[in-house]
Structure formats: C-alpha cells, structure tokens
Design a protein around this motif. Structure first.
Motif, PDB file in Angstrom:
ATOM      1  N   SER A  37       0.848   4.844   3.050  1.00  0.00           N
ATOM      2  CA  SER A  37       0.154   3.708   2.449  1.00  0.00           C
ATOM      3  C   SER A  37       1.126   2.596   2.106  1.00  0.00           C
ATOM      4  CB  SER A  37      -0.579   4.136   1.177  1.00  0.00           C
ATOM      5  OG  SER A  37      -1.692   4.935   1.478  1.00  0.00           O
ATOM      6  N   LEU A  39       1.209  -0.413  -0.391  1.00  0.00           N
ATOM      7  CA  LEU A  39       0.519  -0.804  -1.617  1.00  0.00           C
ATOM      8  C   LEU A  39       1.152  -2.065  -2.186  1.00  0.00           C
ATOM      9  CD1 LEU A  39      -1.367  -0.129  -4.091  1.00  0.00           C
ATOM     10  CD2 LEU A  39       0.544   1.253  -4.966  1.00  0.00           C
ATOM     11  N   LYS A 177     -12.186   8.533  -0.698  1.00  0.00           N
ATOM     12  CA  LYS A 177     -10.760   8.880  -0.769  1.00  0.00           C
ATOM     13  C   LYS A 177     -10.546  10.305  -0.256  1.00  0.00           C
ATOM     14  CE  LYS A 177      -9.896   6.161  -4.958  1.00  0.00           C
ATOM     15  NZ  LYS A 177      -9.557   6.267  -6.396  1.00  0.00           N
ATOM     16  N   TYR A 193      -2.150   2.859   6.024  1.00  0.00           N
ATOM     17  CA  TYR A 193      -3.262   2.387   5.186  1.00  0.00           C
ATOM     18  C   TYR A 193      -2.755   1.313   4.237  1.00  0.00           C
ATOM     19  CZ  TYR A 193      -7.295   3.053   1.997  1.00  0.00           C
ATOM     20  OH  TYR A 193      -8.420   2.896   1.225  1.00  0.00           O
ATOM     21  N   THR A 195      -3.573  -1.242   0.936  1.00  0.00           N
ATOM     22  CA  THR A 195      -4.468  -1.366  -0.199  1.00  0.00           C
ATOM     23  C   THR A 195      -3.753  -2.068  -1.351  1.00  0.00           C
ATOM     24  OG1 THR A 195      -5.871  -0.119  -1.748  1.00  0.00           O
ATOM     25  CG2 THR A 195      -3.803   0.904  -1.103  1.00  0.00           C
ATOM     26  N   GLN A 198      -3.911   1.052  -6.514  1.00  0.00           N
ATOM     27  CA  GLN A 198      -2.907   2.118  -6.618  1.00  0.00           C
ATOM     28  C   GLN A 198      -3.531   3.504  -6.672  1.00  0.00           C
ATOM     29  OE1 GLN A 198      -2.399   3.858  -9.735  1.00  0.00           O
ATOM     30  NE2 GLN A 198      -3.803   2.664 -10.984  1.00  0.00           N
ATOM     31  N   GLU A 200      -6.066   4.610  -4.897  1.00  0.00           N
ATOM     32  CA  GLU A 200      -6.277   5.028  -3.512  1.00  0.00           C
ATOM     33  C   GLU A 200      -4.975   5.560  -2.916  1.00  0.00           C
ATOM     34  OE1 GLU A 200      -7.928   1.913  -1.162  1.00  0.00           O
ATOM     35  OE2 GLU A 200      -9.676   1.630  -2.447  1.00  0.00           O
ATOM     36  N   ALA A 201      -3.890   4.812  -3.108  1.00  0.00           N
ATOM     37  CA  ALA A 201      -2.610   5.212  -2.527  1.00  0.00           C
ATOM     38  C   ALA A 201      -2.113   6.520  -3.125  1.00  0.00           C
ATOM     39  CB  ALA A 201      -1.579   4.103  -2.740  1.00  0.00           C
ATOM     40  N   SER A 205      -2.011   9.566  -0.112  1.00  0.00           N
ATOM     41  CA  SER A 205      -0.804   9.355   0.685  1.00  0.00           C
ATOM     42  C   SER A 205       0.179  10.514   0.651  1.00  0.00           C
ATOM     43  CB  SER A 205      -0.077   8.094   0.201  1.00  0.00           C
ATOM     44  OG  SER A 205      -0.951   7.000   0.136  1.00  0.00           O
ATOM     45  N   ILE A 208       4.224   6.442  -0.056  1.00  0.00           N
ATOM     46  CA  ILE A 208       3.752   5.115  -0.426  1.00  0.00           C
ATOM     47  C   ILE A 208       4.918   4.141  -0.340  1.00  0.00           C
ATOM     48  CG2 ILE A 208       2.812   3.672  -2.278  1.00  0.00           C
ATOM     49  CD1 ILE A 208       1.558   6.211  -3.460  1.00  0.00           C
ATOM     50  N   PRO A 222       3.930   9.995  -3.691  1.00  0.00           N
ATOM     51  CA  PRO A 222       3.218   9.444  -4.848  1.00  0.00           C
ATOM     52  C   PRO A 222       3.795   9.878  -6.189  1.00  0.00           C
ATOM     53  CG  PRO A 222       1.648  10.131  -3.185  1.00  0.00           C
ATOM     54  CD  PRO A 222       2.999  10.579  -2.698  1.00  0.00           C
TER      55      PRO A 222
END
Length: 368
Positions: A37, A39, A177, A193, A195, A198, A200-201, A205, A208, A222
């Motif tokens: 991800s 972010l 999600k 991805y 976005t 945060q 979502e990530a 993920s 990130i 994460p």
C-alpha cells in the motif's frame, strides 16, 4: 514459492509537471504475491506514481521494472498490469459477463474460451451465476468484486488499485477490507494499493509506504510503521496521536527530560533522537499508550503522571475516547477499554494520566 525477482521495482523514479515535482526520487520493490500500500494525503503524489506504473504517464527520470523488464516506453496495453479505479468504470450497458470478458475480447480470445474464463473468475470472486445480470442489479460490494474479476481474468502480474473503497459507505468499506485481502491471498497476485485512509493500509497490507510531498518517508510492515514511525509526519499521519511541544531540559543516556511550553516536565526514552539540551522537540503519544487512574497509588515510579479533569467521554464500541485537560490546560486524548473499570467516568471527574517513557516517540520540532 516466492519468486526471487520482485514483481515490481521502481528505481529513483521522478515525475515533474513544469516546475512542480509530483514524485521525487522514489525507489522501492514489491515481492511477488504481496499486498503493498502507498499511503498519504491528497496531493502527495501517490496517484501520479500509480499512473506511471500503469503506463498512463511517463516518468521524467528513473526506471520501472515489472518481472525484471523495464517498462519505460511500453504502452499501458502492453504492460502485464491491470487497474481498478475508484469509481470502478463498469460499463452500464453491458451485463456482468460482458464486463468481465471485455479485455479478453480486445485480445481476440475466442467466444467459448471467454465464457469459460469468465465463469471461472466470477466463481473465484464469490459471484457464481451472475454473468447474465445487469450492473445495476448488484450491490456496491458485488460491483467491487466484478471490477476485480474483470482485471484478474487477464492474469496480470500486478494489480493496481486506485482508492477503490473511497465511494463506499463505512460499513461496506470495513467488509471490503477483509474481502480484498482474501482475494489477494486467493489469487496470489501482487496488489499495489493507494489510499489516504490509514486504517485500510494497516488492515490489508504486507508493507506500507507512507508518502509525503512526493517522497516515501517510511516503508515497512504495518506494525513497524505504526509503533516505530521514522518521522514526525508518519507518527502524526498513521493513527491517532497526542502531539506535545517541548524543550529538552536534560539528558541521561537515552532518557531525556523535557519541559513543555506550559512548564510541565516529562521523561521520554529516545536513544536515537539526536536531540540535545535546549533544543525544541515534538513528542507523539498514542491514546492507547496512556492509562487513567483515580489515584497515584500503585503507579510505577518511572511513569509520567499528571493530574487532570475529564472534559469529554465518547463511547465508540470497544473503547471510549476520553479527553483529559491536564494542569497546564492541554487536552490529552486517551483510548480507554470498556473493561478498564471506568464505567462511571463523567466530564468533571478528577483523574491521573500515566504513561511509560518508552511509549512516546520524540522528533525535532518542525521548522517555523
């Protein structure tokens, strides 16, 4: 088995629009079969970066490799990637089967083979038997899965997702999600991805990248990004945090004593902050790192303890969000579990906040 060659490699990638630099010397690798991800806030360059990977924009400098092959100069339709857009871009005049099979028809695949592959991919995304239905007959989550099926039927090496949950309501976003992560694992396809959300990530993920002003400030799992942010921007952007301005009063090895602008004293363990006595600092402290007590009895001698008054208590399910005004008038946010024994906590209650010096993160103060 994971491929030794990363599916995606960006090396010193830069994109200028006249005098504005949207992407500024970005380098990273994405291993095969992982969920990566990007972010960052609106305008940080993440969409520009994704469009360069897709081939819709050309980099000003740097290189971009997919499966070890440079994509510089390769048009979008010749790259082994597919893209899911925020608004999905499903064709309303086509049924579901025709939407999913659109890319295969463009490639000249035969009708019977298209039908077989469409039925197979719809079953794999949990939508068997819907090929003949109209787009407007599906729910928002089902449309998301159709958009992914339309991409995955082409068997891309990399699937790019441009904020695909942004148009969904909160409850459906939470559900999707889990769905997206499950689909990524099911297909074992590399997802990239982007976005600004945060949560979502953090949920989906494997790694990130936090982006700000065209640069990556940190790349990591994460848990690492959340608990050990490299910069003040990452600490403030990923998750909630109390931000406290202070000055370093003294240092004893890794233990720093700081004084806030209001004169309150606190201790922070910060071995690698590089800050010296007299320098201004920013302290970031997660709400869940702070405890509440009705007295100082039983609190550790090394903890930072401050008396305060509760100004608000907001119930939000598993936790309550409590705001405490400390003796200097500074509001402190506390995430309080419902099992914490504070069911009767009300605005006006006198409490003590307490936290371990190891739980805060310390950074140099931002330049004025």
């Amino acid at each position: 088995m994971t491929s030794p060659t990363p599916d995606l490699v960006c090396s010193d990638l830069t994109k200028n629009f006249d005098t504005f630099r949207a992407v500024d010397h970005v380098s990273f690798e994405v291993p095969q079969g992982s969920f990566f991800s990007i972010l960052g806030p609106s305008g940080c360059g993440k969409t520009t970066l994704l469009r360069m990977i897709a081939g819709f924009q050309s980099p000003t400098s740097g290189d971009l490799l997919i499966k070890g092959k440079s994509m510089i100069g390769v048009p979008p339709n010749k790259r082994p990637v597919s893209m899911v857009f925020q608004h999905l871009a499903l064709f309303p005049t086509m049924n579901i089967g025709d939407n999913v099979g659109f890319g295969l028809r463009q490639r000249g695949v035969g009708r019977s083979e298209i039908a077989r592959r469409v039925d197979d991919i719809l079953a794999r995304v949990g939508l068997p038997g819907v090929a003949g239905r109209r787009v407007d007959q599906l729910s928002g989550g089902q449309k998301q899965r159709v958009a992914i099926a339309r991409c995955m039927v082409l068997e891309p090496d990399v699937l790019l997702l441009d904020e695909p949950l942004g148009a969904l309501d909160l409850k459906l976003r939470e559900h999707m999600k889990v769905e997206l992560k499950s689909l990524q694992v099911e297909f074992n396809t590399t997802f990239v991805y982007i976005t600004h959300d945060q949560s979502e990530a953090l949920v989906m993920s494997d790694n990130i990248a936090v982006m700000n002003h065209g640069r990556f400030e940190q790349i990591g799992p994460p848990h690492e990004v959340y608990h050990n942010p490299d910069t003040a921007f990452v600490a403030g952007f990923v998750g909630a945090a109390n931000k406290i301005a202070a000055t370093v009063a003294s240092a004893n090895g890794a233990m720093l004593t700081l004084r806030t602008n209001a004169g309150a004293e606190m201790k922070v363990v910060a071995a690698n902050s590089g800050l010296k006595t007299g320098e201004r600092a920013q302290v970031f402290l997660r709400p869940e790192a702070i405890g509440l007590s009705v007295s100082v009895e039983g609190l550790g001698p090394d903890e930072n303890i401050s008396r305060g008054i509760v100004t608000s208590v907001l119930f939000n399910g598993a936790n309550s969000s409590v705001t405490v005004e400390d003796a200097s008038g500074h509001p402190v946010s506390v995430a309080l579990p419902q099992t914490g024994g504070f069911a009767e906590l009300r605005p006006g209650s006198e409490v003590y906040t307490h936290w371990n010096p190891k739980r805060a993160r310390l950074y140099p103060a931002a330049e004025d």
